[in-house]
Design an enzyme around this catalytic site. Sequence first.
Site, short mmCIF file in Angstrom:
data_model
loop_
_atom_site.label_atom_id
_atom_site.label_comp_id
_atom_site.label_asym_id
_atom_site.label_seq_id
_atom_site.Cartn_x
_atom_site.Cartn_y
_atom_site.Cartn_z
N CYS A 188 3.98 -5.02 -108.37
CA CYS A 188 3.21 -4.70 -107.36
C CYS A 188 2.17 -6.10 -107.41
O CYS A 188 1.93 -6.94 -108.63
CB CYS A 188 1.99 -3.73 -107.43
SG CYS A 188 2.79 -2.25 -107.19
N HIS B 131 4.75 -3.74 -113.85
CA HIS B 131 3.59 -3.42 -112.99
C HIS B 131 2.88 -5.02 -112.87
O HIS B 131 3.13 -5.69 -113.68
CB HIS B 131 2.34 -2.42 -113.69
CG HIS B 131 2.74 -1.03 -113.82
ND1 HIS B 131 3.23 -0.57 -112.63
CD2 HIS B 131 3.23 -0.17 -114.88
CE1 HIS B 131 3.54 0.77 -112.79
NE2 HIS B 131 3.48 0.89 -114.18
#
Length: 393
Positions: A280, A231
């Site tokens: 992300c 992430h």
Amino acid sequence: MAKSTKDYLEDTFNDLGTDELKSFKNKLCDRKKGAGIRKAQLQKVADAIDLADLMVRTFTSTGAVPVAIEILEAIGCNEPAAELKENAGHGLPVAQSRGDVVDYGASQGLKVELTLSDDWHEQLHVVLCSQQFKNQIIRENGHEIYNVKEKYVRKRLALLINNIDFDDKAMTRRGADRDEQNMEWLLKELDYKVVKYRNLSAKDMEQAVMDFARREEHAHSDSTFVVIMSHGKRDAILGVHYTASNPSDTFPVDNVYRCLNTEKCPGLRDKPKVILLQACRGGDSGRLWASDGEPDEPVKIEGDDFVHKEKDFISLMSCTPDTKSYRHVENGTFYVQNVVDVLMKHAHKDHIEELFRKVIQRFESTEMMGDYKQMACKDRASLPKLFYLFPGL
């Protein structure tokens, strides 16, 4: 309501006899033209509905019909093949799905179209470069190309970090194990020994990159790849201990370059360093983003007896700043699948920047992405020369 690809496939499979359906499954396992489906998966198929669903998940809603037609014709079911081609060959709506998730914010459902089946790399290999092509490129543009050491003397290393399981179980990156498998396969095909880590904190990620930078093999290498999947925020990668109550477990992307620059990693001086980051870079509200702006102190002009501290890098980020990356919960991310597929098919003739352009071009495809927008992007490119991988040589 218009029929989906899955609906058309169900109708076709329901019309097949028991023996024909058995022949279809057997041929699908032994498919010669491209990736097939493993026998173990087909053994779990109970009926036409299951088979149609498996076809769409494996080959995508746009690719399942051509594969079905190919198999039907191969087993002599020409009439069902013709009907499927007539009914479902053009202009089909994208099949809907349940439970697929984005890379950050797993509560949001969406459909992710896949470019690769789950076991494609067991049947395929990176296209090898010919000695004739390498000789020609070096003869025509040798002064503009990075030196590639002979295979028998070089020691190429690649670093692969993949964070899957987080303290916050809701952040588990389902499908990321497939990304790891596919990326490791690609790096080995390109003749890199892979140094691999899984589920690291930010501190451990930094230590892993620092240790990698110190490896003695780099002095005998001609290049490196560093792949980090997790992430992320705009300019940071999240460690596995990151939570709302522990937001400090983040590894700044900038530290990757600092650890591998000319000063900290002299073994890779004047050698291309390819950074691939799948994470992300935003998409939610309320965050404070780090800036890629001016340095805190003025940059001094260096003389000829100095070398550039940051040089010979090129990075391909999975998405543009402030946006999300998409990940299929079984087969992994768009980004990794496209990187692997493009390098597998084109690295024998294209340099790295052209390969990255081809990856970026893939993200313009509305068939692949549907209504969900993602755009890979190059970042901090400082390659003064062209980097050819010359796979196989």
